[in-house]
Scaffold this active site. Structure first.
Site, PDB file in Angstrom:
ATOM      1  N   HIS A   1      16.718  -1.930  13.049  1.00 24.36           N
ATOM      2  CA  HIS A   1      17.027  -3.289  12.563  1.00 24.36           C
ATOM      3  C   HIS A   1      17.274  -4.259  13.730  1.00 24.36           C
ATOM      4  O   HIS A   1      18.369  -4.813  13.875  1.00 24.36           O
ATOM      5  CB  HIS A   1      18.242  -3.261  11.612  1.00 24.36           C
ATOM      6  CG  HIS A   1      18.292  -4.476  10.711  1.00 24.36           C
ATOM      7  ND1 HIS A   1      18.822  -4.460   9.445  1.00 24.36           N
ATOM      8  CD2 HIS A   1      17.877  -5.756  10.904  1.00 24.36           C
ATOM      9  CE1 HIS A   1      18.749  -5.668   8.903  1.00 24.36           C
ATOM     10  NE2 HIS A   1      18.166  -6.470   9.771  1.00 24.36           N
TER      11      HIS A   1
ATOM     12  N   GLY B   1      15.109  -6.951  14.292  1.00 22.53           N
ATOM     13  CA  GLY B   1      14.218  -8.106  14.079  1.00 22.53           C
ATOM     14  C   GLY B   1      14.698  -9.372  14.773  1.00 22.53           C
ATOM     15  O   GLY B   1      13.933 -10.087  15.402  1.00 22.53           O
TER      16      GLY B   1
ATOM     17  N   GLY C   1       7.355 -17.360   3.448  1.00 16.06           N
ATOM     18  CA  GLY C   1       8.449 -18.249   3.869  1.00 16.06           C
ATOM     19  C   GLY C   1       8.315 -18.503   5.359  1.00 16.06           C
ATOM     20  O   GLY C   1       7.239 -18.351   5.929  1.00 16.06           O
ATOM     21  N   ARG C   2       9.434 -18.848   5.977  1.00 16.79           N
ATOM     22  CA  ARG C   2       9.380 -19.190   7.415  1.00 16.79           C
ATOM     23  C   ARG C   2       8.822 -18.046   8.251  1.00 16.79           C
ATOM     24  O   ARG C   2       7.957 -18.225   9.096  1.00 16.79           O
ATOM     25  CB  ARG C   2      10.785 -19.496   7.939  1.00 16.79           C
ATOM     26  CG  ARG C   2      11.425 -20.736   7.413  1.00 16.79           C
ATOM     27  CD  ARG C   2      12.767 -20.913   8.108  1.00 16.79           C
ATOM     28  NE  ARG C   2      13.551 -21.978   7.523  1.00 16.79           N
ATOM     29  CZ  ARG C   2      14.291 -21.842   6.430  1.00 16.79           C
ATOM     30  NH1 ARG C   2      14.368 -20.698   5.804  1.00 16.79           N
ATOM     31  NH2 ARG C   2      14.972 -22.880   5.962  1.00 16.79           N
ATOM     32  N   ILE C   3       9.353 -16.827   8.027  1.00 18.06           N
ATOM     33  CA  ILE C   3       8.962 -15.703   8.893  1.00 18.06           C
ATOM     34  C   ILE C   3       7.531 -15.258   8.575  1.00 18.06           C
ATOM     35  O   ILE C   3       6.736 -14.986   9.485  1.00 18.06           O
ATOM     36  CB  ILE C   3       9.981 -14.555   8.770  1.00 18.06           C
ATOM     37  CG1 ILE C   3      11.371 -15.036   9.218  1.00 18.06           C
ATOM     38  CG2 ILE C   3       9.551 -13.348   9.606  1.00 18.06           C
ATOM     39  CD1 ILE C   3      12.513 -14.060   8.945  1.00 18.06           C
TER      40      ILE C   3
ATOM     41  N   THR D   1       9.851  -5.700   8.142  1.00 22.16           N
ATOM     42  CA  THR D   1      10.975  -6.232   8.934  1.00 22.16           C
ATOM     43  C   THR D   1      11.915  -7.010   8.017  1.00 22.16           C
ATOM     44  O   THR D   1      12.766  -7.754   8.501  1.00 22.16           O
ATOM     45  CB  THR D   1      10.472  -7.187  10.043  1.00 22.16           C
ATOM     46  OG1 THR D   1       9.618  -8.166   9.431  1.00 22.16           O
ATOM     47  CG2 THR D   1       9.717  -6.451  11.128  1.00 22.16           C
TER      48      THR D   1
ATOM     49  N   GLU E   1      21.131   1.598   5.423  1.00 25.58           N
ATOM     50  CA  GLU E   1      21.372   1.573   6.873  1.00 25.58           C
ATOM     51  C   GLU E   1      22.856   1.746   7.171  1.00 25.58           C
ATOM     52  O   GLU E   1      23.676   1.270   6.398  1.00 25.58           O
ATOM     53  CB  GLU E   1      20.948   0.209   7.449  1.00 25.58           C
ATOM     54  CG  GLU E   1      19.481  -0.012   7.435  1.00 25.58           C
ATOM     55  CD  GLU E   1      19.135  -1.450   7.851  1.00 25.58           C
ATOM     56  OE1 GLU E   1      19.982  -2.155   8.453  1.00 25.58           O
ATOM     57  OE2 GLU E   1      18.016  -1.876   7.554  1.00 25.58           O
TER      58      GLU E   1
ATOM     59  N   ARG F   1      13.679  -6.045   4.324  1.00 20.14           N
ATOM     60  CA  ARG F   1      14.814  -5.228   3.902  1.00 20.14           C
ATOM     61  C   ARG F   1      14.305  -3.888   3.393  1.00 20.14           C
ATOM     62  O   ARG F   1      13.240  -3.814   2.758  1.00 20.14           O
ATOM     63  CB  ARG F   1      15.598  -5.926   2.786  1.00 20.14           C
ATOM     64  CG  ARG F   1      16.521  -7.044   3.250  1.00 20.14           C
ATOM     65  CD  ARG F   1      17.674  -6.560   4.113  1.00 20.14           C
ATOM     66  NE  ARG F   1      18.594  -7.616   4.506  1.00 20.14           N
ATOM     67  CZ  ARG F   1      18.503  -8.321   5.646  1.00 20.14           C
ATOM     68  NH1 ARG F   1      17.530  -8.082   6.506  1.00 20.14           N
ATOM     69  NH2 ARG F   1      19.396  -9.255   5.924  1.00 20.14           N
TER      70      ARG F   1
ATOM     71  N   SER G   1       2.678 -15.092  -2.686  1.00 20.87           N
ATOM     72  CA  SER G   1       3.875 -15.933  -2.713  1.00 20.87           C
ATOM     73  C   SER G   1       4.017 -16.479  -4.123  1.00 20.87           C
ATOM     74  O   SER G   1       3.014 -16.728  -4.801  1.00 20.87           O
ATOM     75  CB  SER G   1       3.688 -17.081  -1.714  1.00 20.87           C
ATOM     76  OG  SER G   1       4.719 -18.020  -1.863  1.00 20.87           O
ATOM     77  N   ARG G   2       5.281 -16.661  -4.543  1.00 22.64           N
ATOM     78  CA  ARG G   2       5.482 -17.232  -5.884  1.00 22.64           C
ATOM     79  C   ARG G   2       4.873 -18.627  -5.941  1.00 22.64           C
ATOM     80  O   ARG G   2       4.217 -18.984  -6.898  1.00 22.64           O
ATOM     81  CB  ARG G   2       6.977 -17.302  -6.195  1.00 22.64           C
ATOM     82  CG  ARG G   2       7.480 -16.044  -6.860  1.00 22.64           C
ATOM     83  CD  ARG G   2       8.848 -16.247  -7.398  1.00 22.64           C
ATOM     84  NE  ARG G   2       9.713 -16.719  -6.310  1.00 22.64           N
ATOM     85  CZ  ARG G   2      11.000 -16.443  -6.204  1.00 22.64           C
ATOM     86  NH1 ARG G   2      11.563 -15.702  -7.128  1.00 22.64           N
ATOM     87  NH2 ARG G   2      11.730 -16.901  -5.217  1.00 22.64           N
TER      88      ARG G   2
HETATM   89  C1  DGY Z   1      18.596 -11.250   8.906  1.00 29.64           C
HETATM   90  O1  DGY Z   1      18.927 -12.281   9.475  1.00 29.64           O
HETATM   91  O2  DGY Z   1      18.546 -11.141   7.688  1.00 29.64           O
HETATM   92  C2  DGY Z   1      18.237 -10.116   9.777  1.00 29.64           C
HETATM   93  O3  DGY Z   1      17.904  -8.996   9.065  1.00 29.64           O
HETATM   94  C3  DGY Z   1      19.342  -9.832  10.759  1.00 29.64           C
HETATM   95  O4  DGY Z   1      18.711  -9.323  11.868  1.00 29.64           O
END
Ligand code: DGY
Length: 323
Positions: free
Chosen positions: A289, A291, A160-162, A240, A271, A242, A181-182
């Site tokens: 957390h 990111g 995806g984007r990230i 980064t 968390e 979940r 990726s799907r």
């Molecule tokens: C998100 O946007 O999902 C991030 O985990 C928050 O930092």
């Protein structure tokens, strides 16, 4: 109920929102903040009459909170791109819109994944800890040997984007970049030379595996004992996305047993508790957390969360609806 004396719609910010978002909301809404330590019980007390709830990844939004808010609730705006903390079905059943904050945190999160990749590959946390503990007694050619990333095979799970931004950032280092990726990503393949493979192939071949898929029932435990065994003994695992994507007990054991080289984690199941086995595991860089924690990203997220609230309350389609 909203305050009878205050005709403005009530917005419950479950914890806190940065000024960039608060100021926008406060122009037309009555804004109530739960504060960083707001307990679920406190949120139930604050929710009645809210037309909007601004949540974040630590706030569970389900039947109880939605019922407590009552029939005036029209939107849950998550101050995050991930929205696994929100029960989408429960919102859909009540006709409540759910929004998130995509795009504006892409650079910040991908950059943190890169930072974790470098830190884990070069064992920076343990090297720094040893220096701070006074254990550095001189240059030792055998100490802290890490993985050189130039020419390495990078494996990106989720394009995806990230994931895509991470692919761009590692491109100058990568010997090859594989992705799972799907859907196939022809544009990324064309522009970045990334190659789509299945997870088994990626795990067997990549020197660095970085996770960029959302948390869902399908991705829970995506990386468990079998997957860790399939990775190279020198491989670096980065998360980064979940916490629930990784079985943390299996990861700690894989690190202890030398089944993988290192890990860099920013997210954890449950968390802010961090699994004890990870705190004790070797060659593991652990962050709280962060990111999206750049000043620019967080301000933009706050603005977007406010824009989503204001759009729904104003009767228009929100820019970032997920349900
Ligand atoms: C998100 O946007 O999902 C991030 O985990 C928050 O930092």
């Amino acid at each position: 109920m909203s305050d009878a004396a205050d005709p403005r719609p009530k917005v419950l910010v479950a914890r806190v929102l940065l000024p960039a978002g608060m100021e926008r909301l406060a122009e037309t809404c009555e804004v109530i903040e739960g504060g960083l330590s707001a307990s679920p019980e406190r949120l139930l007390e604050l929710a009645p009459g809210a037309a909007a709830i601004v949540a974040d990844p630590t706030v569970a939004v389900g039947d109880q909170l939605l019922d407590a808010a009552g029939s005036e609730l029209r939107v849950v705006a998550n101050f995050a791109v991930g929205h696994d903390n929100v029960d989408l079905e429960a919102c859909r059943r009540r006709g409540i819109a759910v929004t998130n904050t995509p795009g504006v945190l892409t650079n910040a999160t991908a950059e943190l994944a890169l930072a974790l990749t470098l830190a884990a590959a070069r064992r920076m946390s343990e090297a720094e800890a040893s220096l701070r503990a006074g254990a550095w007694v001189g240059w030792d050619p055998r100490e802290h040997l890490g993985l050189e990333l130039s020419g390495a095979s990078f494996g990106i799970v989720g394009m995806g984007r990230i994931g895509r931004r991470y692919a761009e950032l590692v491109a100058p280092l990568a010997g090859e970049t594989l992705y799972v990726s799907r859907a196939r990503k022809p544009e990324a393949e064309r522009e970045l030379g990334v190659i789509q493979v299945d997870l088994a192939k990626l795990l067997g071949r990549a020197d660095v595996v970085s996770l960029h898929v959302p948390a869902s029932p399908e991705t829970a435990g995506l990386i468990g004992a079998d997957e860790l065994r399939a990775m190279s003994p020198h491989a670096v695992l980065i998360n980064t996305a979940r916490g629930p994507l990784i079985d943390s007990a299996a990861l700690a054991e894989a690190l202890r047993e030398g089944e993988i080289g290192a890990a860099g984690l920013d997210v954890y199941e449950g968390e802010p508790a961090v699994p004890a086995e990870l705190l004790e595991a070797p060659r593991c860089v652990l962050l709280p957390h962060i990111g999206s924690a750049t000043a620019r990203a967080r301000a933009a997220m706050a603005r977007l969360a406010a824009d989503n609230v204001l759009a729904v309350l104003g009767g228009s389609e929100p820019p970032n609806r997920v349900a």
